[in-house]
Motif scaffolding. Structure first.
Motif, PDB file in Angstrom:
ATOM      1  N   TYR A 125       0.840  -1.206   0.000  1.00 33.01           N
ATOM      2  CA  TYR A 125       0.000   0.000   0.000  1.00 33.01           C
ATOM      3  C   TYR A 125       0.877   1.259   0.000  1.00 33.01           C
ATOM      4  CZ  TYR A 125      -2.375   3.849   2.394  1.00 33.01           C
ATOM      5  OH  TYR A 125      -2.850   5.079   2.758  1.00 33.01           O
ATOM      6  N   ARG A 126       1.891   1.262   0.879  1.00 32.11           N
ATOM      7  CA  ARG A 126       2.760   2.435   0.975  1.00 32.11           C
ATOM      8  C   ARG A 126       3.579   2.616  -0.309  1.00 32.11           C
ATOM      9  NH1 ARG A 126       3.089   4.673   5.881  1.00 32.11           N
ATOM     10  NH2 ARG A 126       2.003   3.512   7.518  1.00 32.11           N
ATOM     11  N   TYR A 127       4.026   1.509  -0.846  1.00 31.94           N
ATOM     12  CA  TYR A 127       4.804   1.543  -2.079  1.00 31.94           C
ATOM     13  C   TYR A 127       3.973   2.163  -3.217  1.00 31.94           C
ATOM     14  CZ  TYR A 127       6.835  -0.324  -6.394  1.00 31.94           C
ATOM     15  OH  TYR A 127       7.349  -0.462  -7.650  1.00 31.94           O
ATOM     16  N   ALA A 128       2.764   1.669  -3.372  1.00 36.53           N
ATOM     17  CA  ALA A 128       1.908   2.164  -4.454  1.00 36.53           C
ATOM     18  C   ALA A 128       1.564   3.624  -4.237  1.00 36.53           C
ATOM     19  CB  ALA A 128       0.632   1.317  -4.518  1.00 36.53           C
ATOM     20  N   ARG A 129       1.225   3.954  -3.007  1.00 37.71           N
ATOM     21  CA  ARG A 129       0.867   5.332  -2.689  1.00 37.71           C
ATOM     22  C   ARG A 129       2.030   6.281  -2.971  1.00 37.71           C
ATOM     23  NH1 ARG A 129       0.461   6.612   3.525  1.00 37.71           N
ATOM     24  NH2 ARG A 129       2.706   6.688   3.169  1.00 37.71           N
ATOM     25  N   ASP A 130       3.200   5.884  -2.498  1.00 35.82           N
ATOM     26  CA  ASP A 130       4.331   6.806  -2.562  1.00 35.82           C
ATOM     27  C   ASP A 130       4.897   6.924  -3.976  1.00 35.82           C
ATOM     28  OD1 ASP A 130       3.847   7.210   0.077  1.00 35.82           O
ATOM     29  OD2 ASP A 130       5.450   5.894   0.787  1.00 35.82           O
ATOM     30  N   HIS A 131       4.601   5.922  -4.822  1.00 35.52           N
ATOM     31  CA  HIS A 131       5.029   6.013  -6.226  1.00 35.52           C
ATOM     32  C   HIS A 131       3.896   6.480  -7.127  1.00 35.52           C
ATOM     33  CE1 HIS A 131       8.271   3.601  -4.523  1.00 35.52           C
ATOM     34  NE2 HIS A 131       9.006   3.999  -5.554  1.00 35.52           N
ATOM     35  N   ASP A 132       2.781   6.832  -6.525  1.00 34.05           N
ATOM     36  CA  ASP A 132       1.624   7.349  -7.291  1.00 34.05           C
ATOM     37  C   ASP A 132       1.202   6.362  -8.382  1.00 34.05           C
ATOM     38  OD1 ASP A 132      -0.398   9.116  -7.804  1.00 34.05           O
ATOM     39  OD2 ASP A 132       0.839  10.547  -8.923  1.00 34.05           O
ATOM     40  N   LEU A 133       1.122   5.111  -8.025  1.00 34.48           N
ATOM     41  CA  LEU A 133       0.781   4.068  -8.993  1.00 34.48           C
ATOM     42  C   LEU A 133      -0.730   3.941  -9.149  1.00 34.48           C
ATOM     43  CD1 LEU A 133       3.352   1.276  -8.000  1.00 34.48           C
ATOM     44  CD2 LEU A 133       3.620   3.204  -9.602  1.00 34.48           C
ATOM     45  N   ARG A 134      -1.103   3.260 -10.207  1.00 33.18           N
ATOM     46  CA  ARG A 134      -2.487   2.879 -10.401  1.00 33.18           C
ATOM     47  C   ARG A 134      -2.538   1.349 -10.414  1.00 33.18           C
ATOM     48  NH1 ARG A 134      -2.291   7.166  -9.141  1.00 33.18           N
ATOM     49  NH2 ARG A 134      -3.164   9.052 -10.049  1.00 33.18           N
ATOM     50  N   ALA A 135      -3.639   0.801  -9.873  1.00 35.93           N
ATOM     51  CA  ALA A 135      -3.753  -0.656  -9.753  1.00 35.93           C
ATOM     52  C   ALA A 135      -5.104  -1.112 -10.264  1.00 35.93           C
ATOM     53  CB  ALA A 135      -3.600  -1.072  -8.286  1.00 35.93           C
ATOM     54  N   ALA A 136      -5.164  -2.327 -10.765  1.00 32.89           N
ATOM     55  CA  ALA A 136      -6.449  -2.890 -11.208  1.00 32.89           C
ATOM     56  C   ALA A 136      -6.951  -3.901 -10.199  1.00 32.89           C
ATOM     57  CB  ALA A 136      -6.291  -3.538 -12.578  1.00 32.89           C
ATOM     58  N   LEU A 188      -1.290  -5.187 -10.774  1.00 32.77           N
ATOM     59  CA  LEU A 188      -2.477  -6.040 -10.802  1.00 32.77           C
ATOM     60  C   LEU A 188      -2.651  -6.612  -9.404  1.00 32.77           C
ATOM     61  CD1 LEU A 188      -1.759  -7.964 -14.146  1.00 32.77           C
ATOM     62  CD2 LEU A 188      -3.325  -6.029 -13.806  1.00 32.77           C
ATOM     63  N   VAL A 189      -3.732  -6.210  -8.727  1.00 32.83           N
ATOM     64  CA  VAL A 189      -3.994  -6.723  -7.381  1.00 32.83           C
ATOM     65  C   VAL A 189      -5.004  -7.868  -7.524  1.00 32.83           C
ATOM     66  CG1 VAL A 189      -4.840  -6.197  -5.090  1.00 32.83           C
ATOM     67  CG2 VAL A 189      -3.534  -4.473  -6.357  1.00 32.83           C
ATOM     68  N   VAL A 190      -4.503  -9.064  -7.314  1.00 34.84           N
ATOM     69  CA  VAL A 190      -5.266 -10.277  -7.608  1.00 34.84           C
ATOM     70  C   VAL A 190      -5.866 -10.843  -6.323  1.00 34.84           C
ATOM     71  CG1 VAL A 190      -5.116 -12.602  -8.574  1.00 34.84           C
ATOM     72  CG2 VAL A 190      -3.733 -10.738  -9.544  1.00 34.84           C
ATOM     73  N   MET A 191      -7.148 -11.216  -6.396  1.00 40.03           N
ATOM     74  CA  MET A 191      -7.854 -11.778  -5.233  1.00 40.03           C
ATOM     75  C   MET A 191      -8.731 -12.939  -5.688  1.00 40.03           C
ATOM     76  SD  MET A 191      -9.445  -8.362  -3.563  1.00 40.03           S
ATOM     77  CE  MET A 191      -8.441  -7.001  -3.009  1.00 40.03           C
ATOM     78  N   PRO A 192      -9.151 -13.784  -4.744  1.00 40.74           N
ATOM     79  CA  PRO A 192     -10.090 -14.861  -5.100  1.00 40.74           C
ATOM     80  C   PRO A 192     -11.446 -14.265  -5.449  1.00 40.74           C
ATOM     81  CG  PRO A 192      -9.052 -15.284  -2.967  1.00 40.74           C
ATOM     82  CD  PRO A 192      -8.750 -13.866  -3.326  1.00 40.74           C
ATOM     83  N   THR A 193     -12.163 -14.910  -6.330  1.00 36.99           N
ATOM     84  CA  THR A 193     -13.444 -14.397  -6.801  1.00 36.99           C
ATOM     85  C   THR A 193     -14.592 -14.798  -5.884  1.00 36.99           C
ATOM     86  OG1 THR A 193     -14.757 -14.150  -8.803  1.00 36.99           O
ATOM     87  CG2 THR A 193     -14.157 -16.393  -8.202  1.00 36.99           C
ATOM     88  N   LYS A 194     -14.327 -15.753  -4.982  1.00 37.58           N
ATOM     89  CA  LYS A 194     -15.402 -16.255  -4.133  1.00 37.58           C
ATOM     90  C   LYS A 194     -14.777 -16.872  -2.885  1.00 37.58           C
ATOM     91  CE  LYS A 194     -15.731 -20.932  -6.154  1.00 37.58           C
ATOM     92  NZ  LYS A 194     -15.551 -21.730  -4.929  1.00 37.58           N
ATOM     93  N   SER A 195     -15.615 -17.261  -1.945  1.00 37.31           N
ATOM     94  CA  SER A 195     -15.082 -17.987  -0.794  1.00 37.31           C
ATOM     95  C   SER A 195     -14.679 -19.384  -1.265  1.00 37.31           C
ATOM     96  CB  SER A 195     -16.137 -18.061   0.303  1.00 37.31           C
ATOM     97  OG  SER A 195     -17.306 -18.652  -0.196  1.00 37.31           O
ATOM     98  N   MET A 196     -13.710 -19.973  -0.606  1.00 33.16           N
ATOM     99  CA  MET A 196     -13.181 -21.273  -1.006  1.00 33.16           C
ATOM    100  C   MET A 196     -13.338 -22.280   0.138  1.00 33.16           C
ATOM    101  SD  MET A 196     -11.937 -21.020  -4.155  1.00 33.16           S
ATOM    102  CE  MET A 196     -11.682 -19.635  -5.297  1.00 33.16           C
ATOM    103  N   ARG A 197     -13.321 -23.552  -0.218  1.00 38.63           N
ATOM    104  CA  ARG A 197     -13.399 -24.602   0.794  1.00 38.63           C
ATOM    105  C   ARG A 197     -12.037 -25.261   0.944  1.00 38.63           C
ATOM    106  NH1 ARG A 197     -19.376 -27.164   0.416  1.00 38.63           N
ATOM    107  NH2 ARG A 197     -20.392 -25.226  -0.175  1.00 38.63           N
ATOM    108  N   ALA A 198     -11.969 -26.136   1.918  1.00 35.96           N
ATOM    109  CA  ALA A 198     -10.679 -26.770   2.242  1.00 35.96           C
ATOM    110  C   ALA A 198     -10.064 -27.445   1.019  1.00 35.96           C
ATOM    111  CB  ALA A 198     -10.881 -27.791   3.370  1.00 35.96           C
ATOM    112  N   GLU A 199     -10.906 -28.085   0.223  1.00 35.51           N
ATOM    113  CA  GLU A 199     -10.366 -28.790  -0.940  1.00 35.51           C
ATOM    114  C   GLU A 199      -9.959 -27.846  -2.067  1.00 35.51           C
ATOM    115  OE1 GLU A 199     -13.347 -28.952   0.403  1.00 35.51           O
ATOM    116  OE2 GLU A 199     -14.935 -29.386  -1.033  1.00 35.51           O
ATOM    117  N   GLU A 200     -10.177 -26.564  -1.872  1.00 37.59           N
ATOM    118  CA  GLU A 200      -9.823 -25.588  -2.907  1.00 37.59           C
ATOM    119  C   GLU A 200      -8.638 -24.721  -2.438  1.00 37.59           C
ATOM    120  OE1 GLU A 200     -14.147 -24.580  -4.917  1.00 37.59           O
ATOM    121  OE2 GLU A 200     -13.878 -24.006  -2.813  1.00 37.59           O
TER     122      GLU A 200
END
Lengths: 471, 471, 471, 471
Positions: A125-136, A188-200
């Motif tokens: 967060y600090r890195y992006a903020r301080d370098h004035d970056l844009r993220a998707a 590119l800030v990547v996250m899971p699209t949904k909740s996951m279960r143990a087998e995932e």
């Protein structure tokens, strides 16, 4: 370090990123005409030299140090209001950069499970903020067959997953869809699209990487024509931004950029945290668009002498009600804000979700009202080029005259904006986005149900029914 | 002088008033069975000895002096909130007594035209407050042919009018319709139903007189059955209140009780001022009813094991959205209050009007959602008397069993309340009242349009369309 | 044998049936005031001496032999049209007697599984027809917890079931809900409420028994007041009919009256067959009611000079569209009729289901339109008794005057009918019935989906998408 | 004389017509790339050598003589059905050529006022038919200020008018808007846009002239991109057709081509006659589109394993109901046809108007249902060119895999068609056209009201209310 200029921003994008569009492999997005309008749109967020804009879009991070306000963590209601106001003064590229608020929202929770990952969030967060970056915001997976879970698909890569865990990081494979502005951001800030279960477990993964990372490929798509002018496309010209189909072809992510790597219980929390901020920003823009649509309905009617027609007045009244209901919902959500453990303020969850659902489920109806009062010229009005043509233009000026005093160009621009916003490619994008952003009507209903105080409603009903203990 | 007891209130109504109902001339409303339930409802507002209720329904007017809070002029946002909260804790008889707020709202304006009438308002307000009276809002005229003005009707009395001006007062003739609780209040506060023109001078009349005044006759009507019990009619039992068709057969009004007598330019202001408070109270109750309906939909579904049915969940989500949208609108209207010249606070006019319109135009749809999830038992469930019958009751207890643990009586009460609120006579009253209170959908749209900031919307639209000066 | 007179019909009901209502055990329905209006309603179907009605409600079964036309099996489109027309000329008691059409519809299918039961249907049909009996459709079980199957309920009797199989017949136990007119018919035709599975064999049961059979008990409920007059209740007076909560307390059914006893695969077919005819009749009545509602909206507006108000015209146009859309759907269903194996015609299944869904899902909206144009007098108009009162009546006649030439009583009757049909207890019954008859909106959507030609739609879509083999 | 080939049709358009588009003056529409797709669309109507199409699109006018079936005057129900079926097998250019049916509809009426003009209609009809011409419906005037009549506008030319009457013909001036295919037809059939009054005599004018007539200028506009391929634009590729803003700059019309010149009483009849046929054809296409939308909703859901999701099933059920309701309405209108004095059949006026209104007023809602089930890929799916790109295409094929067995291209084509039909420029054109074709929702409500049998509804209401003579 510090704020970039628009020129520096543009230059920063020519970093070797791998981009496809319309069958072409594009090696430099800053030089390709397809990206000209989107780049102009994104660059406006770096207009820090605009004295009117600067106080709105920047804040002080330390004495004399400034950052774009999208990075400001709201800690007072005034800051929360400034954040919402900011939504009207930045492009969608600025908007999606708000993804860091979502990361910070779940940081406390994550710290209890994996302090290192929580620290990574803070650092990034600090890195992006301080370098004035844009993220998707890189969320939606390919998903394949919806009736099956991530690990049950015919191809295990249909949800993005960890294919290798190494000492220095992880290797991921998969694709993410509907990634607004992917080709024009830094991270590119990547996250899971949904909740996951143990087998995932392998699918519970979140991280941030630069766009130019080896293995990242972006296939683009846009509602906007390859070229456009802002007379014929006044809304598109301000909103044109490609959506990316982003492929991760065995991409290496070093540990210091990883936020989640198998902690499946937390997978759902990322998407939920993001959703709230995404919907809030969506409503800020929706309120503005609703107000514009109301004004357009009034103007197009006044221009042709129909503003006292009861049928027209009815339609405009519906648009007024729509506009004000969204305004009141946003106001409520801000004033009844909620606070995270670490003191960050966010809008009232139920208030945002209800207002979002109201907005989404009534939008097509409002488009209908506007199109109903506007009439056929919405789609048959000739283009600016014909207005500028000596012969065709003279005819247009003669025959588009309506109520005395209405300038022909103003009349044309009003029709053109109605078309662009509701009855052309951007209009179609608006219709689908109203429904789908934040997860479709079904998902939105579920979100409401999660935070609605059913216990209170149940109690009110039982009391009214005369039920007391023992019945 | 001071607060009355319920017994004193009842006694005060046996004052010679002339009442008709169902073909009977009723000489004492306190003794007639038709009024038994309504009187019980109205009497609850005098339960000042209830220690939980007292702080909510009273306030201090001078050291040691108390009055019903419906008389309190809100001067702070806290007082405004208390006033709205009060709406949930008093009957509709208390509610309509709020007519004095409307009078006080226009008092300043009236003072500029006729200081004596403005002073009469202040005097009457203090008199009613200090004697703990109840008053009815007497507005809607018979109206006759809507395509004609007041003085053009075949009978000039189809709008109430001044038929004689005397040294000591005026004589009025006409009829007023839909007068809630007219037979059970002390004062009839009469106002014009609409704005008037110069040629309608005699119709611009407002005043307050006791119900027992010579020439006043009230023909009653109620949705409620002549007798009812609160198992089968849980909502009716709390809301049963006759509507009066009030006739003024050459009624004399002394000057000190007159608020308007020919000042036609102010005729519209009375109705407008009343409308805002009436709609505000209506929304307080609407919010409560919406919450109850949501709780009922949930309970009836849980009882029969259907609360996870996606179709049921969708319907309940719509009810949630409805409830919360009304809640947010009321909250907005209070927080963005407006202030009169003399320092009285009232809710935001546009906020109230928009929320009222949203409530009214979606209510039938919400009834549909509730009835859809509840099913046929809503209308076919046997009555309490059958439940208490030894044989019939045993069968009902056996066959109304549903999910384990759900008490039969609770299940019955939930169905009964759904029926009473939405599918019986009170339900019908609710449907019509939702639409018509505050003037019908058309009038409500006009009210919104009056206060909507169209200049801002027009400006937003022109800016978005790229129109600048000169175009 | 042959047609009964109304007097014979009434006499036939005093047969020892066990009836409960309002806490009373009623030993003779023909003598109890609660049944007076319903009996008058049901008796009209026996007015064979009415020369205008006779040709509509009777047909020739053999030379010189006549029966009520509800028993006529349509074998030509003309007979199908007569059957639909009949729906407008008989009471709901006649209507539900159409249950025999459903039995005959599945007879062929049943014959393949159990020829004896199929023969029982034929025999019972002839018996009922030749004795001019009336029968109730006895379908809906108590159902208990909807998330569980019949045999999983806490009480196995929550769906009606066979508790004993004997040489001479079966013994059944359970309860059936929402049984229109159960107390005023001769035969109870009982069917499963849903399709059954192998483990629910004992619940796959259908039969017909006389109401006075030992063990049958009927608990009644009605929307209609205990007494009513046809000025104040013009619709209720024609439609008042109790719904029965019918209990089968170990009722013996001889084999010759059994239609299904364990053949679980056929359980669903009974309800499906009944549904089509029930929905068809429902639409015949719905069309008439829609037309009446449209006429009422026009009349109430004309009476008060509002029929040229654009807002009123819009609402009436919606009612017109509703009326005509139902009319067109019924017309289509008749003209595109379907034929069973044994040559019986029935309306087009998809056509009926679509029109029913359209009707049901838009009904509340149409009620809103009518109530919106009608205004507040709908619920506050005084009663007939006040009109007949010398003083009150004079005031009503004076102040209900509107457009010249409109008779006061006509104006009152129009308001009264609007109230009775949409805003009183019968109105509530109408709202719930519109949704629930034929199974609720969800069930209706499923019915549509079953017969919609998706293959054609899929093909049209693929062709339009340019998909050919191999893609 | 006789049928043309597609090549002859194309050649016939290079006749010196004056065309503007996008700032260019186009001298030969057959050679300009902007017209390539529209010309291909229009040319299909000349594919008389297609053995499957020929019997559908042609008929015999005399032994051995054939004409396009759009010229066939229906005189039997079979011919009426063929005419409706034809609507699915010709382009919109063929469709608008149906303008001659409107002329023939009013010919009898016109003959009574001006036999010569009636004869001109007959002559022009035969001429156009026998030369296999195409004609445009030239109706909508510029209109200026809607609150004013034609002769009150600031410029008298804002409605097309006769500026000179000569011995050999008339000279007209004005502009006509929304003229579909104007640049690609042979004849412009001009009619008044509304009924006219005595003082608007010069505006009551109708005639037909060739497009290349001196003084005619066409400014074009299209929803379709300048170039398109039928993978990415499957619907646009079949429907791309420019709308013309057609200017009449003192155009001379010889008397033998005049149909109306001052007979103001008949002005409204032209538009009314055209409207019926226009709405009929519109419904034929609407039915097809509704069926395609239903199929698309099903396919897109099946592809991603969501077709059993109750929320999806609900949305598809709504689309089914929509499709079938339009189907039933069209069927009704044909079967209950009406006949003109000269024996021409046309569809039932009320049936068409009601179905058109139903279609128009629910269309946006149906688009919402389809977009709701389809999801975000509707607007973010990459283009065909990327699918064909070796690297990007490989990624798309991998990550667009969903349910096993679904071909990637089929999945893409389904999404692409949904986008093209509902969420791109053609989709916007569809939304506006659904509302505006045939005159906007208000005009459509008025059309319904004109032919609705209110006398029957009023009678039904009065009978139900118990009103008999004398009340």
């Amino acid at each position: 370090m510090g704020l970039m200029t628009a020129a520096q921003y543009r230059a920063s994008l020519n970093d070797g990123r791998v981009i496809y569009w319309g069958g072409e492999t594009i090696t430099d997005v800053t030089a390709h005409p397809r990206f000209a309008v989107p780049l102009a749109v994104a660059s406006r967020d770096y207009a820090y030299d605009d004295p009117l804009l600067a106080p709105i879009i920047t804040y002080e991070t330390a004495p004399g140090e400034h950052a774009h306000r999208v990075y400001q963590v709201p800690r007072t209601i005034a800051e929360l209001e400034q954040r919402l106001d900011l939504g009207r003064h930045m492009s969608i590229v600025g908007g999606v950069t708000g993804v860091y608020m979502a990361l910070l929202t779940i940081k406390d929770q994550l710290a209890q499970v994996n302090p290192r990952f929580a620290a990574n969030i803070e650092t990034m967060y600090r890195y992006a903020r301080d370098h004035d970056l844009r993220a998707a915001e890189v969320i939606t997976d390919a998903k394949g067959d919806r009736a099956k879970k991530a690990h049950e698909q015919i191809d295990p890569d249909l949800y993005l997953r960890i294919v290798e865990r190494r000492a220095d990081g992880i290797v991921v494979r998969g694709a993410k869809l509907h990634i607004t502005a992917a080709a024009l951001v830094h991270e590119l800030v990547v996250m899971p699209t949904k909740s996951m279960r143990a087998e995932e477990t392998d699918y519970a993964v979140a991280f941030s990487i630069p766009v130019a990372t080896r293995g990242v490929r972006i296939i683009n798509r846009s509602f906007a024509p390859a070229t456009l002018n802002d007379f014929d496309y006044p809304a598109s010209a301000r909103h044109s931004m490609p959506e990316g189909f982003v492929v991760f072809d065995d991409v290496f992510v070093p540990w210091e950029r990883v936020f989640l790597a198998g902690e499946w219980q937390l997978a759902g929390a990322f998407a939920a945290a993001l959703g709230l901020w995404e919907r809030t920003l969506g409503l800020v823009i929706a309120l503005h668009e609703a107000e514009v649509m109301t004004g357009l309905a009034q103007l197009v009617s006044e221009h042709q002498g129909k503003e006292r027609d009861p049928h027209v007045m009815d339609a405009i009244a519906e648009l007024m009600c729509y506009t004000e209901t969204i305004r009141m919902g946003l106001d409520y959500a801000v004033r009844h804000y909620e606070t995270t453990a670490s003191g960050m303020l966010h809008p009232n969850t139920l208030g945002i979700n209800v207002t979002k659902y109201y907005y989404a489920s009534h939008f097509h109806q409002m488009v209908k009202h506007l199109q109903d009062v506007a009439g056929g010229l919405t789609i048959t009005l000739p283009e600016e080029a014909d207005l500028r043509h000596p012969e065709a233009g003279a005819y247009l000026r003669k025959y588009l005259a309506a109520r005395p005093g209405v300038a022909i160009e103003q009349r044309m621009r009003v029709f053109t904006l109605i078309r662009d916003m509701t009855a052309d490619a951007y209009g179609g994008w608006n219709l689908v986005t109203a429904l789908q952003a934040g997860g479709g009507l079904k998902a939105q209903r579920i979100m409401m149900a999660r935070t609605f105080d059913m216990e209170r409603a149940r109690h009110a009903a039982l009391t009214a029914a005369g039920v007391t203990r023992g019945h």
